[in-house]
Design an enzyme around this catalytic site. Structure first.
Site, mmCIF file in Angstrom:
data_model
loop_
_atom_site.group_PDB
_atom_site.id
_atom_site.type_symbol
_atom_site.label_atom_id
_atom_site.label_comp_id
_atom_site.label_asym_id
_atom_site.label_seq_id
_atom_site.Cartn_x
_atom_site.Cartn_y
_atom_site.Cartn_z
ATOM 1 N N ARG A 111 13.126 2.143 0.535
ATOM 2 C CA ARG A 111 13.300 1.057 1.507
ATOM 3 C C ARG A 111 13.871 1.680 2.770
ATOM 4 O O ARG A 111 14.963 2.261 2.753
ATOM 5 C CB ARG A 111 14.236 -0.025 0.957
ATOM 6 C CG ARG A 111 14.633 -1.046 2.005
ATOM 7 C CD ARG A 111 15.304 -2.273 1.450
ATOM 8 N NE ARG A 111 14.333 -3.174 0.842
ATOM 9 C CZ ARG A 111 14.517 -4.486 0.676
ATOM 10 N NH1 ARG A 111 15.640 -5.045 1.072
ATOM 11 N NH2 ARG A 111 13.587 -5.223 0.119
ATOM 12 N N HIS A 138 5.807 -5.103 3.519
ATOM 13 C CA HIS A 138 6.602 -5.324 2.302
ATOM 14 C C HIS A 138 5.613 -5.612 1.162
ATOM 15 O O HIS A 138 5.505 -6.730 0.674
ATOM 16 C CB HIS A 138 7.565 -6.494 2.521
ATOM 17 C CG HIS A 138 8.676 -6.589 1.522
ATOM 18 N ND1 HIS A 138 8.814 -5.708 0.462
ATOM 19 C CD2 HIS A 138 9.709 -7.474 1.404
ATOM 20 C CE1 HIS A 138 9.892 -6.044 -0.239
ATOM 21 N NE2 HIS A 138 10.443 -7.114 0.299
ATOM 22 N N GLN A 141 6.655 -7.440 -2.263
ATOM 23 C CA GLN A 141 6.895 -8.877 -2.129
ATOM 24 C C GLN A 141 5.577 -9.642 -2.152
ATOM 25 O O GLN A 141 5.439 -10.665 -2.810
ATOM 26 C CB GLN A 141 7.657 -9.153 -0.821
ATOM 27 C CG GLN A 141 7.938 -10.619 -0.579
ATOM 28 C CD GLN A 141 8.979 -11.194 -1.525
ATOM 29 O OE1 GLN A 141 10.071 -10.646 -1.661
ATOM 30 N NE2 GLN A 141 8.655 -12.283 -2.196
ATOM 31 N N ASP A 228 10.032 -16.589 6.382
ATOM 32 C CA ASP A 228 10.883 -15.413 6.180
ATOM 33 C C ASP A 228 12.006 -15.527 7.207
ATOM 34 O O ASP A 228 11.929 -16.353 8.131
ATOM 35 C CB ASP A 228 10.024 -14.137 6.411
ATOM 36 C CG ASP A 228 10.818 -12.840 6.280
ATOM 37 O OD1 ASP A 228 11.910 -12.860 5.672
ATOM 38 O OD2 ASP A 228 10.330 -11.807 6.788
ATOM 39 N N CYS A 268 10.480 -15.505 0.878
ATOM 40 C CA CYS A 268 10.732 -14.236 0.181
ATOM 41 C C CYS A 268 12.212 -14.036 -0.118
ATOM 42 O O CYS A 268 12.557 -13.216 -0.966
ATOM 43 C CB CYS A 268 10.175 -13.076 0.996
ATOM 44 S SG CYS A 268 10.857 -12.966 2.651
ATOM 45 N N ARG A 296 9.158 -10.895 -8.665
ATOM 46 C CA ARG A 296 9.324 -9.529 -8.169
ATOM 47 C C ARG A 296 9.429 -8.564 -9.349
ATOM 48 O O ARG A 296 8.856 -7.471 -9.322
ATOM 49 C CB ARG A 296 10.602 -9.427 -7.307
ATOM 50 C CG ARG A 296 10.591 -10.246 -6.022
ATOM 51 C CD ARG A 296 9.560 -9.762 -5.039
ATOM 52 N NE ARG A 296 9.734 -8.343 -4.743
ATOM 53 C CZ ARG A 296 10.629 -7.845 -3.884
ATOM 54 N NH1 ARG A 296 11.396 -8.654 -3.190
ATOM 55 N NH2 ARG A 296 10.716 -6.539 -3.668
#
Ligand code: CP
Ligand code: NVA
Length: 310
Positions: A111, A138, A141, A228, A268, A296
């Site tokens: 990340r 991402h 996700q 988001d 998310c 996830r």
């Protein structure tokens, strides 16, 4: 040694996948979820005895917990490093870090900020590398989100997803590539300054991604209303301006009214109540939103099972 292994596969971007590859991850995730519920997952250990490193330069709750649990459930071992813990934080180049770690670990989950950093790690490490969020994309996700759509709506064919808020961030971009590959309709509802950059729009060819500046029109008839955070990690100095600029794109009762009758609401997470979504709408749709968060784990187990095969 890394050089003797077969060429590693990576998950760096949704853009690089085909619909068949996306379906493979989603269907495997649904199967792994079923197996976990039936408590037989422990007999399936596709990454048994493997060591996977999590290298994170940004905060995380869902991604870190789901990867650490998922790796253990698949028989592997997880090691978490904040970039500060590594010499990376003192300026050691990624290509050197990758070449050292690639000789010791079986896979990396990264990340960070710059997409180029995960691409470079993948290139130099020789081990499977997973993008756990960059400023650009991402992908983990999105695979969990598509899995949730498949569970709740039976799939994505013929569906419309309205992405509301910051249309030029990692999540909106991964949604664009998912729509481009899988053929569902995606409406990005955002003010002009937050519409996807030309750099990305010019790479689209499918014609099913629509940019809309009017929030009600963007939500109109949507099967999924998605949002988001308005201030992504690394943009904290722009908070006040972003919150003021994006106010009209908040998911609230009014926008929900414009969507399809049985529309689902997805986020998310983390969520900032009364910013991108009201407390009321979030709590009304919390079953969906927390199913999405749980997914996830299942989606990432599918990614690990596919990429971890030696
Ligand atoms: N959605 C998501 O990636 O959450 P975290 O930042 O908590 O990992
Ligand atoms: N766009 C958000 C996603 C958080 C999961 C960010 O990058 O902070």
């Amino acid at each position: 040694m890394a050089e003797e292994k077969k060429k590693a596969q990576h998950l760096l971007s949704i853009e690089q996948l085909t619909e068949a590859e996306i379906e493979r991850y989603v269907d495997l995730a649904i199967e792994l979820k079923r197996q976990r519920a039936a408590d037989v997952a422990s007999s399936k250990e596709p990454i048994a005895k493997q060591n996977w490193a999590l290298i994170f330069s940004k905060s995380s709750t869902r991604t870190r917990v789901s990867f650490e649990v998922g790796i253990r459930e698949l028989g592997g071992r997880a090691m978490y490093f904040s970039s500060r813990d590594l010499q990376l934080g003192r300026g050691e180049p990624i290509k050197d870090t990758a070449r050292v770690m690639g000789r010791m670990i079986d896979g990396a989950i990264i990340r960070t900020y710059d997409q180029q950093d995960v691409v470079e790690f993948a290139e130099f490490s020789g081990v499977p590398t997973i993008n756990a969020l960059t400023d650009e994309e991402h992908p983990c996700q999105i695979l969990a989100d598509l899995m949730t759509m498949k569970e709740l709506l039976g799939g994505w064919k013929g569906r419309t997803v309205a992405f509301l808020g910051d249309g030029d961030n990692n999540m909106s971009r991964s949604w664009m590539w998912a729509a481009e590959r899988c053929g569902f309709r995606l409406v990005i509802g955002a003010p002009q300054a937050y519409q996807p950059s030309e750099k990305y729009l010019s790479r689209l060819t499918s014609g099913n991604i629509i940019c809309e500046k009017d929030p009600s029109k963007a939500a109109e008839g949507a099967d999924v209303l998605y949002t988001d955070v308005w201030v992504s990690m690394g943009q904290e100095e722009e908070s006040a301006r972003r919150i003021a600029d994006l106010q009209a794109f908040q998911i609230n009762d009014r926008l929900l009214e414009a969507a399809a009758k049985d529309a689902i609401v997805m986020h998310c997470l983390p969520a900032y109540r009364e910013k991108e979504i009201t407390e009321k709408v979030l709590e009304q749709h919390s079953d969906t939103i927390f199913q999405e968060a749980e997914n996830r784990l299942h989606a990432q187990k599918a990614i690990l099972a596919v990429l971890g095969v030696r």
